[in-house]
Write an enzyme that holds these catalytic residues in place. Structure first.
Site, PDB file in Angstrom:
ATOM      1  N   CYS A 225       0.780  -1.223   0.123  1.00  8.31           N
ATOM      2  CA  CYS A 225      -0.052   0.148   0.140  1.00  8.31           C
ATOM      3  C   CYS A 225       0.837   1.285   0.084  1.00  8.31           C
ATOM      4  CB  CYS A 225      -0.870  -0.056   1.204  1.00  8.31           C
ATOM      5  SG  CYS A 225      -0.061   0.038   2.855  1.00  8.31           S
ATOM      6  N   HIS A 267      -1.601   1.505   6.698  1.00  6.99           N
ATOM      7  CA  HIS A 267      -2.079   1.572   5.386  1.00  6.99           C
ATOM      8  C   HIS A 267      -1.707   2.952   5.105  1.00  6.99           C
ATOM      9  CE1 HIS A 267      -4.338   0.452   1.818  1.00  6.99           C
ATOM     10  NE2 HIS A 267      -5.377   1.566   2.281  1.00  6.99           N
ATOM     11  N   ASP A 282      -7.761   5.724  -3.132  1.00  9.30           N
ATOM     12  CA  ASP A 282      -7.176   4.595  -2.546  1.00  9.30           C
ATOM     13  C   ASP A 282      -6.811   3.738  -3.583  1.00  9.30           C
ATOM     14  OD1 ASP A 282      -5.961   2.492  -1.277  1.00  9.30           O
ATOM     15  OD2 ASP A 282      -7.261   2.593   0.594  1.00  9.30           O
TER      16      ASP A 282
END
Length: 661
Positions: A225, A267, A282
């Site tokens: 991520c 994250h 995202d």
């Protein structure tokens, strides 16, 4: 020599040109001084960590710079290295041969677009009041700005097919060929990343997560991520769009309902500045999903995480800085932990709200109730502890209602799935049930599937105007009659299921007798004993091959312990859809008795009842065939018909058994 107030040119063994997006006074560097580019970056604060993998990404850029300076370069090609600090400041270093002439104006073209204000300050503006959206969600849109996704169809197709041939600059340049606004530039970058970069599960699960070089991401097309967020930010900045990486906590892969968050952030995602306002994306979660059972990543594009409405984004993203929630009022970490988590598919499939709004439910008198509101008719199903049991799910025109009765005390996992416009059920909600009481009187049949009761779906499948609109039918004598309209060309099949005693597939149908006339069907039901039963309804188009499709079921309840009805007579293929049986309805006849028969048959020339002997039935003025038959000396009785008076071949249509003497 001073080129601009925020640009310094220095001459060493080679010519270094440093471009800064952040407005600064010229440093006192002279042409004969030795310069350490890494130290230059450090003075600008580029290595101040902001947590977890994001910090490592920024450190990597400095290391990359130092390593690349000693690589052998083509004498005519400058080397370009770019880095950013935690406040969004960009530093670009070009390395030219001493005798080369830098093409400054070409390099300044995108930097000029990034000027933040009239004073030349290019540091991304921190979010403020005008960026904040009201909380809770006002149901206006899933997006933080007005969008018509159809406008992106051509661009999405183009961006998804672009290939990375060399470096990021060339890739971004190729992507921007069809993008003419900042929104389109961000969209093209988003689409490319979501369709080309795979989530690296092994790297993500490492305790000390590695950082990913952009060049390595392009080569392997895999990252975690942090890498997704860093790559997205880098590409946006090359495209001239302000973008920030936002670290924080998430309710993603491995999240358990009700868990708390502490320690390092797990994250990272992005904020992009479009049309005078910050927006959230995202790309990690937009690219696909991880199968929790196999821990394998699958590309599955998810539009939800592109410019998501902040009041929805906060459900599974909690940033390190509350300002990046883009909410008014902002939510606390405790609220984030306790608030109901609606998965992205909840909104993708048209859900609007769910009650209760907390992830943990305590049963009341052994029951928990969940309702969902949707913007359109939707199919639902549920699982309690991994099984489709112990619940009554009824469909509504705009949502559903679920009543769950946990079979034991303790903690239970409730999952709710929705189908939407696709053929696949997706998980949309998860609850934890706390049960401290079990109502033993509410024991539901294991074969009671979902949904229960007629609904918009049964009407869509050709069953209309039911005599019993409620899903539960109570009968005191163990018998009931259920009628409904049936559209032309639809054939109905029903079966009865209970938990007490073995019931064969034949017996499941023999406690139901179907009658048809005109466009209505009637189901006469006789229960074999007291208890709860699932009456399942299936349909099939008569002219189409294939199996019957389950539509819904009723829950039949009988508390009368004296109930002990026999099965109906067995019917054969020649029993017509519009035939009607008045008597005898019991499939088991008493021995040594004269039994009256009365039934309506269409298009029949003769009717016979055959036991030890054969008795004809006669057609009365009301259109019913009537007569009687003795059960003496036989074990079975058949009803036979002759369809054509010119033939002598009779067909069996009904079969009765005779009780032993």
């Amino acid at each position: 020599m001073e080129l601009k107030k925020d640009i310094n040119a220095v001459s060493i063994d080679m010519l270094l040109i440093v471009h800064s997006e952040k407005r600064r006074a010229a440093q006192g560097t002279h042409s004969d001084q030795q310069a350490d580019p890494s130290a230059l970056l450090q003075r600008r604060g580029g290595f101040q960590g902001i947590g977890n993998g994001v910090r490592r990404w920024q450190k990597l850029e400095g290391n990359d710079l130092h390593e690349n300076l000693v690589e052998k370069q083509h004498p005519q090609q400058p080397q370009v290295i770019t880095s950013y600090d935690s406040q969004g400041t960009q530093l670009t270093v070009e390395v030219h041969p001493r005798d080369a002439m830098p093409q400054l104006f070409k390099k300044f073209s995108l930097a000029k677009r990034l000027q933040g204000d009239k004073n030349g300050n290019t540091r991304p503006r921190q979010p403020g009041g005008k960026d904040a959206h009201a909380y809770p969600w006002d149901r206006s849109s899933l997006k933080s700005m007005s969008l018509d996704l159809r406008q992106f169809e051509k661009l999405d197709l183009y961006a998804s097919q672009v290939t990375a041939k060399s470096g990021l600059d060339e890739l971004v340049s190729d992507l921007l060929q069809e993008a003419h606004t900042d929104l389109e530039r961000v969209r093209a970058i988003w689409i490319w990343i979501c369709h080309h970069i795979e989530y690296d599960i092994a790297a993500a699960q490492e305790k000390d997560r590695q950082a990913f070089k952009p060049t390595d991401i392009l080569r392997t097309q895999k990252t975690n991520c942090d890498g997704y967020a860093g790559l997205f930010e880098r590409m946006c900045r090359i495209a001239g769009v302000q973008c920030m990486t936002v670290p924080g906590y998430s309710k993603g892969f491995g999240y358990q309902t009700g868990q708390s968050f502490s320690g390092e952030f797990d994250h990272a995602w992005n904020a992009v500045y479009l049309e005078g306002r910050w927006h959230l994306v995202d790309s990690t979660w937009g690219s696909g999903l991880v199968d929790t059972t196999t821990s394998k990543f699958t590309f599955l594009y998810n539009e939800f995480y592109f410019l998501t409405h902040p009041a929805l984004f906060i459900e599974d993203h909690f940033p390190d800085n509350k300002n990046w929630q883009l909410l008014k009022p902002p939510q606390s970490l405790r609220q984030f932990e306790n608030n109901m988590y609606h998965k992205s598919e909840f909104y993708n499939k048209g859900m609007l709200s769910a009650h209760p709004e907390t992830s943990m439910i305590r049963t009341v008198n052994g029951k928990a109730t969940v309702t969902i509101e949707s913007c359109a008719p939707t199919l639902f199903m549920f699982m309690l502890n991994g099984k489709q049991e112990h619940g009554l799910l009824s469909l509504r025109k705009n949502g559903m209602k679920l009543e769950v009765y946990p079979p034991t005390m303790g903690t239970h996992k409730l999952q709710i799935f929705a189908k939407g416009n696709s053929d696949i059920y997706s998980s949309v909600l998860e609850y934890t049930l706390k049960c401290n009481y079990v109502d033993m009187g509410v024991r539901l049949p294991a074969e009671l599937h979902q949904p229960v009761g007629p609904s918009w779906f049964s009407e869509q499948m050709g069953i209309t105007k039911p005599s019993h609109p409620d899903p539960i039918i109570h009968t005191s004598d163990g018998r009931c009659s259920i009628g409904f309209g049936v559209e032309e060309g639809i054939h109905v099949l029903a079966s009865l299921h209970g938990d007490d005693g073995p019931i064969t597939e034949e017996a499941q149908r023999r406690y139901i007798f179907q009658l048809h006339w005109e466009k209505r069907t009637e189901l006469k039901v006789q229960l074999p004993h007291a208890g709860k039963f699932a009456l399942k309804i299936f349909v099939k188009k008569r002219q189409e091959p294939g199996n019957y499709i389950f539509v819904f079921n009723y829950l039949l309840c009988c508390a009368n312990t004296k109930v002990n009805w026999p099965m109906f007579p067995e019917s054969f293929g020649n029993w017509g859809q519009d035939n009607e049986l008045l008597e005898p309805l019991s499939g088991v006849l008493p021995a040594n008795r004269n039994i009256p028969f009365k039934l309506k048959l269409h298009g029949i020339a003769k009717v016979l009842v055959k036991g030890q002997d054969t008795w004809p039935l006669t057609l009365n003025h009301e259109g019913y065939w009537e007569g009687s038959c003795s059960t003496a000396g036989c074990q079975e009785v058949y009803v036979m018909v002759l369809e054509n008076a010119n033939h002598n071949f009779y067909s069996y249509i009904l079969k009765y058994k005779v009780n032993a003497q």
